[in-house]
Design an enzyme around this catalytic site. Structure first.
Site, PDB file in Angstrom:
ATOM      1  N   CYS A 137       0.832  -1.207   0.000  1.00  9.78           N
ATOM      2  CA  CYS A 137       0.000   0.000   0.000  1.00  9.78           C
ATOM      3  C   CYS A 137       0.865   1.254   0.000  1.00  9.78           C
ATOM      4  CB  CYS A 137      -0.926  -0.021   1.214  1.00  9.78           C
ATOM      5  SG  CYS A 137      -1.880   1.476   1.392  1.00  9.78           S
ATOM      6  N   CYS A 140      -0.361   4.022   2.408  1.00  8.73           N
ATOM      7  CA  CYS A 140      -0.125   3.762   3.834  1.00  8.73           C
ATOM      8  C   CYS A 140       1.351   3.947   4.189  1.00  8.73           C
ATOM      9  CB  CYS A 140      -0.519   2.330   4.200  1.00  8.73           C
ATOM     10  SG  CYS A 140      -2.015   1.740   3.428  1.00  8.73           S
ATOM     11  N   ASP A 141       2.249   3.491   3.321  1.00  8.47           N
ATOM     12  CA  ASP A 141       3.654   3.371   3.718  1.00  8.47           C
ATOM     13  C   ASP A 141       4.633   4.234   2.932  1.00  8.47           C
ATOM     14  OD1 ASP A 141       2.822   1.444   5.550  1.00  8.47           O
ATOM     15  OD2 ASP A 141       2.986  -0.161   4.073  1.00  8.47           O
TER      16      ASP A 141
END
Ligand SMILES: Cc1cc2nc3c(=O)[nH]c(=O)nc-3n(C[C@H](O)[C@H](O)[C@H](O)COP(=O)(O)OP(=O)(O)OC[C@H]3O[C@@H](n4cnc5c(N)ncnc54)[C@H](O)[C@@H]3O)c2cc1C
Length: 319
Positions: A137, A140-141
């Site tokens: 992701c 997200c990261d």
């Protein structure tokens, strides 16, 4: 706490397909409940920027899912998130869904919209370094890799589009793809190719993830030469497709050999009163717009089915 309630329709999954179904069903005055395993929004909340949803020039997935959720609730749709389905009885006329907290819901119709999830590579070290340099992701990261060199694996739309978005953070993105051409849309390929931070290693596969506390390198095998090299990297993003979240309905509705739900043109399944929509059904293109379209069709078909049942019951009572 009330442990048993009846609904006209229950939707399983609160991604764009499920939320759209919720909007249409509740607007058709059907008592509707959406049950969702995780956070409302599905894959939308993993999407940093959406630029291809008609009528909205640019929006984050989180924002779009919040708007859809509010819209559904405005029409009276109930939404329960973070639930766990223990069992489902779909064959009977009245469908029963039991949650692991023993709450039991019944409904005249059910719409299945459980979506899908990222496919994993299943090579040595992948599990060990998940969350320690291996991610699925970008939203997200991505930020963790600011100023770092990273690898992206895959050749479809997600791989190419997310590579571009990762260049906001990373100093260099190397895309590793097994074929000599990409499966992504032409404009996504062109955008990635035009980005000076993005580099390409074609006809190559990952053989393993290596490091100590966090990932330090990946093994990359060139499929033409058969040679494997150790490629230093601070992080790896894997975008190699998806798996439908249909394990929990394996013996409940007809699935194809890829685990996708088989539907007819009106999104009905092989079980009367049970419909399906979105990324979990057997289809080729998986987008927010297609999920929203499927959710609309499933909800309209389910509403017509439930209104038909109600009309029959009324007729029986009055005759
Ligand atoms: C990184 C990324 C970027 C993307 N970017 C775009 C983009 O820019 N434009 C675009 O059009 N599309 C994009 N997509 C694709 C798009 O997000 C999906 O096609 C769409 O979200 C599918 O919607 P859905 O409702 O079918 O499923 P999902 O969004 O997967 O939602 C399914 C929901 O069902 C829930 N669920 C699953 N199993 C159960 C269960 N057993 N019980 C209860 N609930 C369950 C899940 O928790 C989830 O909330 C992207 C996807 C990803 C991963």
């Amino acid at each position: 706490m009330e442990t048993k309630r009846h609904y006209d329709a229950i939707v399983i999954g609160a991604g764009p397909a499920g939320l759209t179904a919720g909007i249409y069903l509740s607007r058709a005055k059907l008592k509707t409940l959406i049950l969702n395993e995780g956070i409302t929004g599905g894959q939308l909340i993993l999407t940093h920027e959406i630029a291809n949803y008609p009528g909205v020039e640019n929006i984050s997935g989180y924002q779009l899912s919040n708007i859809m959720m509010k819209q559904a609730k405005t029409f009276g749709c109930e939404i329960r998130s973070s639930i766990d389905i223990l069992d489902m009885e779909l064959q009977k006329k009245v469908k029963t869904i039991t949650l692991s907290d023993q709450t039991e819901y019944t409904a005249d119709s059910v719409i299945l919209t459980p979506g899908g999830r990222s496919r994993t590579l299943n090579v040595p070290g992948e599990d060990q370094f998940r969350g320690r340099g291996v991610s699925y992701c970008a939203t997200c990261d991505g930020d963790f890799f600011t100023g770092k060199e990273i690898v992206v694996i895959g050749g479809g739309n997600s791989a190419l589009e997310e590579s571009v978005s990762l260049t906001m953070y990373a100093s260099k993105v190397t895309i590793v793809h097994q074929f000599d051409h990409f499966q992504a849309f032409e404009h996504a390929v062109e955008e990635a190719q035009a980005n000076p931070k993005i580099h390409f290693i074609m006809e190559s596969v990952i053989t393993g993830f290596y490091g100590n506390e966090s990932i330090e390198s990946v093994g990359i095998k060139n499929l033409r030469s058969g040679r494997t090299t150790n490629f230093k990297t601070h992080g790896v993003f894997v975008f190699i497709g998806y798996l439908p979240n249909t394990e929990f309905i394996r013996d409940k509705v007809e699935l194809n050999n890829r685990g996708e739900i088989v539907v007819k043109h009106d999104m009905s399944t092989n079980i009367e009163g049970v419909y399906a929509a979105g990324d979990s059904i057997a289809k080729h293109f998986r987008q927010i717009t297609t999920a929203v379209g499927d959710g609309t069709i499933a909800a309209l078909a389910a509403s017509s089915y439930v209104h038909g049942l109600k009309a029959k019951q009324k007729h029986l009572i009055t005759t």
